[in-house]
Design a protein around this motif. Structure first.
Motif, PDB file in Angstrom:
ATOM      1  N   ILE B 156       6.522  72.248 -10.520  1.00  0.00           N
ATOM      2  CA  ILE B 156       7.003  72.669 -11.847  1.00  0.00           C
ATOM      3  C   ILE B 156       8.347  72.022 -12.137  1.00  0.00           C
ATOM      4  CG2 ILE B 156       7.755  74.601 -13.293  1.00  0.00           C
ATOM      5  CD1 ILE B 156       6.007  76.445 -11.829  1.00  0.00           C
ATOM      6  N   THR B 157       9.118  71.790 -11.089  1.00  0.00           N
ATOM      7  CA  THR B 157      10.463  71.252 -11.271  1.00  0.00           C
ATOM      8  C   THR B 157      10.499  69.980 -12.107  1.00  0.00           C
ATOM      9  OG1 THR B 157      12.467  70.537 -10.168  1.00  0.00           O
ATOM     10  CG2 THR B 157      10.408  69.932  -9.131  1.00  0.00           C
ATOM     11  N   GLN B 158       9.413  69.195 -12.073  1.00  0.00           N
ATOM     12  CA  GLN B 158       9.481  67.941 -12.804  1.00  0.00           C
ATOM     13  C   GLN B 158       9.179  68.118 -14.296  1.00  0.00           C
ATOM     14  OE1 GLN B 158       6.520  65.187 -13.024  1.00  0.00           O
ATOM     15  NE2 GLN B 158       5.540  67.025 -13.792  1.00  0.00           N
ATOM     16  N   VAL B 159       8.762  69.306 -14.725  1.00  0.00           N
ATOM     17  CA  VAL B 159       8.658  69.574 -16.155  1.00  0.00           C
ATOM     18  C   VAL B 159       9.893  70.328 -16.645  1.00  0.00           C
ATOM     19  CG1 VAL B 159       7.184  70.473 -17.981  1.00  0.00           C
ATOM     20  CG2 VAL B 159       6.175  69.786 -15.825  1.00  0.00           C
ATOM     21  N   ASN B 336      -4.538  60.009 -21.607  1.00  0.00           N
ATOM     22  CA  ASN B 336      -4.318  61.027 -20.592  1.00  0.00           C
ATOM     23  C   ASN B 336      -5.365  60.982 -19.486  1.00  0.00           C
ATOM     24  OD1 ASN B 336      -1.912  62.886 -20.962  1.00  0.00           O
ATOM     25  ND2 ASN B 336      -2.644  62.606 -23.050  1.00  0.00           N
ATOM     26  N   ILE B 337      -6.605  60.709 -19.869  1.00  0.00           N
ATOM     27  CA  ILE B 337      -7.621  60.569 -18.824  1.00  0.00           C
ATOM     28  C   ILE B 337      -7.300  59.356 -17.953  1.00  0.00           C
ATOM     29  CG2 ILE B 337     -10.062  60.044 -18.420  1.00  0.00           C
ATOM     30  CD1 ILE B 337     -10.680  61.709 -20.928  1.00  0.00           C
ATOM     31  N   PHE B 338      -6.914  58.284 -18.629  1.00  0.00           N
ATOM     32  CA  PHE B 338      -6.583  57.053 -17.915  1.00  0.00           C
ATOM     33  C   PHE B 338      -5.438  57.286 -16.926  1.00  0.00           C
ATOM     34  CE2 PHE B 338      -4.042  53.098 -17.861  1.00  0.00           C
ATOM     35  CZ  PHE B 338      -4.973  52.253 -17.297  1.00  0.00           C
ATOM     36  N   VAL B 339      -4.371  57.919 -17.408  1.00  0.00           N
ATOM     37  CA  VAL B 339      -3.214  58.167 -16.544  1.00  0.00           C
ATOM     38  C   VAL B 339      -3.590  59.119 -15.407  1.00  0.00           C
ATOM     39  CG1 VAL B 339      -0.921  59.242 -16.454  1.00  0.00           C
ATOM     40  CG2 VAL B 339      -1.475  57.637 -18.271  1.00  0.00           C
ATOM     41  N   ASN B 380       1.074  65.423 -17.405  1.00  0.00           N
ATOM     42  CA  ASN B 380      -0.051  64.742 -16.774  1.00  0.00           C
ATOM     43  C   ASN B 380       0.371  64.147 -15.427  1.00  0.00           C
ATOM     44  OD1 ASN B 380      -2.294  63.230 -16.174  1.00  0.00           O
ATOM     45  ND2 ASN B 380      -2.651  62.626 -18.293  1.00  0.00           N
ATOM     46  N   LEU B 381       1.564  63.562 -15.388  1.00  0.00           N
ATOM     47  CA  LEU B 381       2.029  62.935 -14.150  1.00  0.00           C
ATOM     48  C   LEU B 381       2.267  63.961 -13.051  1.00  0.00           C
ATOM     49  CD1 LEU B 381       4.473  60.154 -15.361  1.00  0.00           C
ATOM     50  CD2 LEU B 381       2.229  59.907 -14.326  1.00  0.00           C
ATOM     51  N   GLN B 382       2.454  65.213 -13.468  1.00  0.00           N
ATOM     52  CA  GLN B 382       2.601  66.262 -12.461  1.00  0.00           C
ATOM     53  C   GLN B 382       1.375  66.260 -11.552  1.00  0.00           C
ATOM     54  OE1 GLN B 382       3.339  70.031 -14.232  1.00  0.00           O
ATOM     55  NE2 GLN B 382       3.736  71.056 -12.304  1.00  0.00           N
ATOM     56  N   THR B 383       0.201  65.928 -12.137  1.00  0.00           N
ATOM     57  CA  THR B 383      -1.008  65.889 -11.317  1.00  0.00           C
ATOM     58  C   THR B 383      -0.911  64.805 -10.258  1.00  0.00           C
ATOM     59  OG1 THR B 383      -2.124  64.362 -12.820  1.00  0.00           O
ATOM     60  CG2 THR B 383      -2.445  66.709 -13.214  1.00  0.00           C
ATOM     61  N   ALA B 423      -5.417  71.497 -18.383  1.00  0.00           N
ATOM     62  CA  ALA B 423      -5.564  72.440 -19.497  1.00  0.00           C
ATOM     63  C   ALA B 423      -4.284  72.462 -20.317  1.00  0.00           C
ATOM     64  CB  ALA B 423      -5.879  73.839 -18.967  1.00  0.00           C
ATOM     65  N   LEU B 424      -3.149  72.400 -19.626  1.00  0.00           N
ATOM     66  CA  LEU B 424      -1.869  72.399 -20.339  1.00  0.00           C
ATOM     67  C   LEU B 424      -1.735  71.133 -21.192  1.00  0.00           C
ATOM     68  CD1 LEU B 424       0.778  73.841 -20.839  1.00  0.00           C
ATOM     69  CD2 LEU B 424       1.756  72.638 -18.889  1.00  0.00           C
ATOM     70  N   VAL B 425      -2.191  70.000 -20.641  1.00  0.00           N
ATOM     71  CA  VAL B 425      -2.175  68.757 -21.425  1.00  0.00           C
ATOM     72  C   VAL B 425      -2.950  68.977 -22.720  1.00  0.00           C
ATOM     73  CG1 VAL B 425      -2.964  66.351 -21.515  1.00  0.00           C
ATOM     74  CG2 VAL B 425      -1.903  67.230 -19.430  1.00  0.00           C
TER      75      VAL B 425
END
Ligand code: NA
Ligand code: NA
Lengths: 182, 469, 347
Positions: B156-159, B336-339, B380-383, B423-425
């Motif tokens: 979470i820290t990165q958001v 977003n799917i691509f990333v 998305n990058l959090q993933t 889902a958040l994306v």
């Protein structure tokens, strides 16, 4: 074999010592960083030298501590397969890994970072920031750290070869890969 | 073999090399060098190109933002050893005692608070893992839920500002860090709510996975309990406010705040009577090894990405992007799917440096707000930290989890949280106001009405006669 | 046409920029060079520009060119004053020359020749490739009214200017890039500087440090350089060398034109967004000027390269300033004054 294990023993000792130094760098960088904040807030004094020494110590703990971390077998792995294969297979993965993955890369990096340090040393390179530090001491940490990793890499390799050849070195021949904690 | 075959081959090689199970740091550098020498052999670049490695390694070591890793790790190690952190979680756990999932809620909240202090995932995941995993194990949490909630709460820290990812994205999108931070506030609250709802769901449908504290661990309600809980919680809360407070008062930079927290942790340990020289000594050693391990992963990764640049990896990705569907929503979904898939192989630095600069002009042309776009990418990058088996957050967690924790559990534990992040994306795509509402648009003055009129130097004295010699 | 093919071999270079792509004006100058070179050689000579960090970190590009691990870098030479302060003259120095004057020194005044033996020791050739014009003095949380106000001022500023300001009691603080915004917001530092309105706008500092000072006397016209590995330069066919030099010159004009187009609009937007424009008070500027001259003398005493270049630079600057006061400055000040009168009358 005996000579090789004596070598491993000696290198373990060296990595231990550098590991101690790296430990202290953690505390020192932390204390300096907090001190910087206090002094800047309190008496509006600070200098780039005191800011730079923080990341000098950071570079020091990373580079000088890496071989000790390797000795403790605490560099993290994707152990999806590794965790489920036999002890012997694990030994073989490690041996091949040291020979083909780790040692060539670390030897190359040692060889490459030495002139990088020397250029800075010969030119007496300083900091681009007012009142900053000489650069060569921190650049020296690179070849030293990579060289220590090469030494420790051979040490670990020899230990595993010895175990594979049935040399009985007791249960503490080398540390099994496990968490670095508790 | 042609140049454009190299990037996909490198991705394949990466998977194979890492799966062997040799330490990730060295496998990453090995796969980089393997393809590096192959490229030299094929004439894609010459040996000299690999000579850039020392400069890249030095770049990592001189990045003072990474200092947050040892600082917050040391703080976490001291807190964990002197029992303070345990008290905080125990305290929260006792309060939620009878509620199933109580500890998990506590972890999410502590993760969010920690996230508001630190900007690097490594520091947060490691501190969270050291503190909360043993407690959750002791009270019989399902291992996958425990590891999943820790890794997810740690990322979470990165958001939540401050955040290294938001800084890098802001830089790449040409947007101010302040706007990026403001834009991320809404989604980070949404994420915390989403995570808690998930735990609520688990506690309803599979309550055995998130058991309430057992009756024997549950203290009788009443003042003695409240007093103990308070006594357990206060020091930790004081510490958290010490860290946030020093930033807020302008005493310390966010990086220095980690060091302030460590000093605070030492004082608290002394005050509690749990401090010992041995404790500090162990915490130092532990921090050194974790820092070294984490930074060596970055060093290995930098070998990989140098070669990736050398074989025109960025062109290859650009080519993939050239077949984008039209329309704002279509574009956003595709991107977003691509990333998301790219994040299986590349870490956020590479995505930010290689992919984002190609996407930004396209997005800007479509009239997409770049702050919104950046925050979307950030979520998305959090993933990318959570993707099994190569997500760095999972590496870090593996690095500090007790042996009894199976790697398989860490990987499977991460999966549901990946979907929550996706889902958040989706939510943020359909509800852009969750980002844009918080952006300070400043005083609304029409720039065209502004006249710049700075004072001129005084007009020369009329009587002054120029002198020529 | 085999003869022609021989004269125009396929050459591909890698150029490591010191700048992020998001700094589109500065970074764009490097790309402009690449585009022109490709266009003028029918795509036979191609330069691929990588932004800072893609191949090497932005502040390490000189090392890479020197070692030949990349072919060239698009950079500002003063980033390397830690290696040797002499590098500053190829970028800009406090109270140095403006764009026109520096341009003259480098190209017609012998500046390039004076710098050459110095650059030779680093194995690089420097070509002029862009300029930012005079920069702004940065963002301050509080006003600077007197020289005393500089004492204890925590200012994020690098390089030579940091040394000058340190003489007046400024605490030059090179804190981490990502920490600047929050540190400025909370007063951990008091001020930070970047480039000019167009680039500064992206950082959003006006919201946390509203006083926007001018001029950036430490950067009266920052020259951007294309530093090329010397051996690589000598290997180029003469035609390509000419093309590269022309393209760099072209980029210089192009960047300056672009900055002069975008800066006025950006400044309006910044003021509309709450920025408070402030000139550095005259006594402050004078104190800084004297401090700068002291630093030049001190550095000259310890560095032979620096001394040699500084003396040449100083003499040229003096002649230039005398001349510019005659026609350029008289013309400029008069027109500025008349336009200001009209502007005030309109209100
Ligand atoms: Na954060
Ligand atoms: Na500037």
């Amino acid at each position: 074999m005996k000579a090789l294990l004596a070598y491993s023993h000696a290198v373990d000792w060296i990595s231990d010592k550098f590991g101690r130094i790296a430990d202290w760098m953690v505390l020192l960088s932390c204390a300096i960083s907090a001190g910087n904040a206090f002094v800047r807030y309190g008496i509006s004094y600070s200098s780039n030298a005191w800011l730079e020494v923080q990341w000098y110590l950071f570079a020091g703990m990373v580079m000088l501590g890496a071989s000790y971390t390797l000795k403790r077998n605490e560099h993290v792995r994707v152990d999806l397969l590794y965790g489920s294969v036999s002890h012997t297979t694990r030994l073989w993965i490690d041996i091949l890994g040291f020979v083909f993955f780790m040692l060539p890369a670390m030897i190359l990096l040692t060889w490459m970072t030495w002139p990088f340090f020397m250029d800075s040393f010969i030119r007496n390179e300083g900091s681009p920031n007012a009142g900053g530090l000489m650069r060569w001491p921190v650049k020296l940490a690179l070849p030293v750290g990579f060289a220590l990793l090469v030494l420790q890499g051979f040490a670990e390799l020899f230990k595993r070869i010895a175990v594979l050849r049935g040399v009985d070195m007791g249960p503490d021949a080398f540390l099994e890969y496990k968490k670095p904690e508790q | 073999m042609t140049l454009d075959m190299m990037p996909p081959l490198m991705f394949g090689g990466l998977v194979l090399f890492l799966l062997l199970g040799f330490p990730a740091a060295f496998s990453l550098s090995a796969v980089g060098l393997f393809f590096g020498f192959l490229s030299i052999e094929m004439g894609f670049f010459n040996e000299a190109f690999l000579g850039n490695l020392p400069l890249r390694v030095f770049g990592i070591l001189s990045n003072d933002l990474l200092l947050a890793i040892p600082f917050f790790t040391l703080m976490g190690a001291i807190l964990e050893r002197c029992g303070l952190a345990e008290d905080l979680l125990e305290g929260t756990g006792q309060l939620f005692g009878k509620v199933p999932g109580g500890l998990a809620y506590a972890v999410i909240l502590v993760g969010a608070v920690l996230g508001a202090i630190t900007g690097t995932v490594a520091a947060s995941v490691i501190a969270m893992g050291m503190i909360s995993l043993p407690i959750m194990m002791r009270y019989g949490y399902d291992m996958r839920i425990a590891t999943g909630v820790i890794a997810a709460s740690g990322t979470i820290t990165q958001v939540i500002p401050p955040s290294l990812v938001l800084i890098v994205l802001g830089d790449q999108l040409g947007k101010s860090v302040g706007d990026m931070y403001a834009g991320a506030i809404g989604p980070s609250f949404l994420q915390i709510i989403l995570f808690m709802l998930f735990i609520l769901g688990v506690s309803i449908f599979q309550p055995h996975k998130v058991p309430p504290l057992p009756p024997e661990a549950l203290q009788p309600r009443g003042w003695p309990l409240y007093w103990r809980v308070l006594k357990g919680m206060v020091p930790s809360i004081v510490l958290i406010f010490l860290v946030l407070g020093t930033i807020f008062l302008g005493l310390a930079t966010p990086t220095e705040a980690g060091a302030m927290g460590t000093v605070g942790a030492v004082f608290l340990a002394v005050a509690q009577g749990t401090y010992s020289w041995k404790l500090l000594r162990e915490a130092m050693g532990n921090t050194m090894r974790i820092t070294s391990m984490v930074i060596f992963i970055l060093i290995g990764a930098t070998v990989f990405s140098l070669v990736f640049q050398g074989v025109d990896g960025s062109h290859w990705i650009e080519h993939l992007l050239s077949h984008l569907p039209g329309g704002k929503t279509g574009f956003l979904i595709f991107v977003n799917i691509f990333v998301f898939f790219l994040a299986f192989f590349l870490d956020f630095f590479e995505i930010a440096f290689i992919v984002v600069p190609m996407l930004a002009p396209v997005a800007a042309n479509m009239g997409i707000d770049l702050v919104w776009f950046g925050v979307l990418l950030c979520i998305n990058l959090q993933t990318s930290f959570m993707h099994p088996p190569f997500g760095f957050a999972l590496f870090y967690l593996r690095g500090i989890a007790p042996r009894t924790v199976l790697t398989r559990d860490i990987y499977w534990g991460a999966v549901p949280w990946l979907f929550l992040q996706l889902a958040l994306v989706a939510i943020v795509i359909v509800w852009p106001e969750s980002v844009t509402y918080f952006i300070d648009h400043g005083p609304q003055v029409d720039p065209s009405t502004v006249t710049i009129d700075v004072p001129l130097p005084e007009a020369p004295d009329d009587d002054a006669v120029p002198v020529f010699r | 046409a085999p003869a022609l093919a021989q004269a125009m071999p396929e050459i591909r270079w890698r150029c490591a920029s010191s700048f992020p792509r998001a700094l589109d004006t500065i970074y764009g100058a490097g790309e402009h060079v690449a585009r022109r070179v490709a266009a003028l050689t029918d795509n036979k000579f191609r330069i691929q520009v990588f932004q800072a960090g893609e191949i090497v970190p932005g502040l390490a590009t000189l090392d890479a060119v020197q070692a030949g691990t990349v072919d060239c870098t698009h950079t500002a030479s003063y980033y390397f004053v830690g290696k040797d302060p002499t590098f500053a003259f190829d970028g800009t120095v406090p109270f140095g020359m403006n764009f026109r004057q520096l341009n003259s020194w480098l190209n017609a005044g012998g500046g390039r020749e004076v710098l050459k033996p110095f650059f030779d020791t680093y194995n690089v050739v420097s070509l002029q490739a862009g300029n930012t014009g005079a920069q702004m003095g940065g963002w301050f949380r509080r006003e600077i009214r007197t020289v005393e106000d500089l004492r204890g001022l925590k200012f994020r500023i690098g390089g030579f200017a940091g040394n000058v300001l340190a003489k007046l009691g400024v605490v030059a603080q090179q804190i981490a890039g990502g920490d600047i915004y929050p540190a400025l917001e909370r007063g951990t530092i008091d001020a930070a500087e970047w480039v000019g309105p167009y680039d500064d706008e992206k950082l959003g500092f006006q919201r946390v440090a509203p006083y926007y000072y001018f001029p950036g006397w430490w950067e009266g016209g920052l020259n951007l350089a294309m530093l090329v590995n010397k051996a690589k330069m000598e290997e180029l066919p003469p035609l390509y060398r000419e093309v590269l030099e022309s393209a760099c010159r072209d980029a210089t004009i192009e960047t300056m034109a672009k900055y002069d187009r975008v800066n006025p609009e950006a400044l309006r937007r910044l003021v509309a967004g709450g920025a408070q424009l402030r000139p550095f008070p005259r006594p402050v500027m004078e104190a800084c000027y004297r401090a700068a001259m002291e630093v030049y003398e001190e550095t000259s005493n310890t560095n032979a390269h620096f001394k040699r270049v500084w003396e040449h630079f100083k003499a040229y600057r003096e002649t230039q300033l005398q001349w510019f006061r005659v026609a350029e400055n008289s013309y400029d000040s008069f027109v500025y004054a008349m336009q200001a009168q009209e502007q005030q009358a309109r209100r």
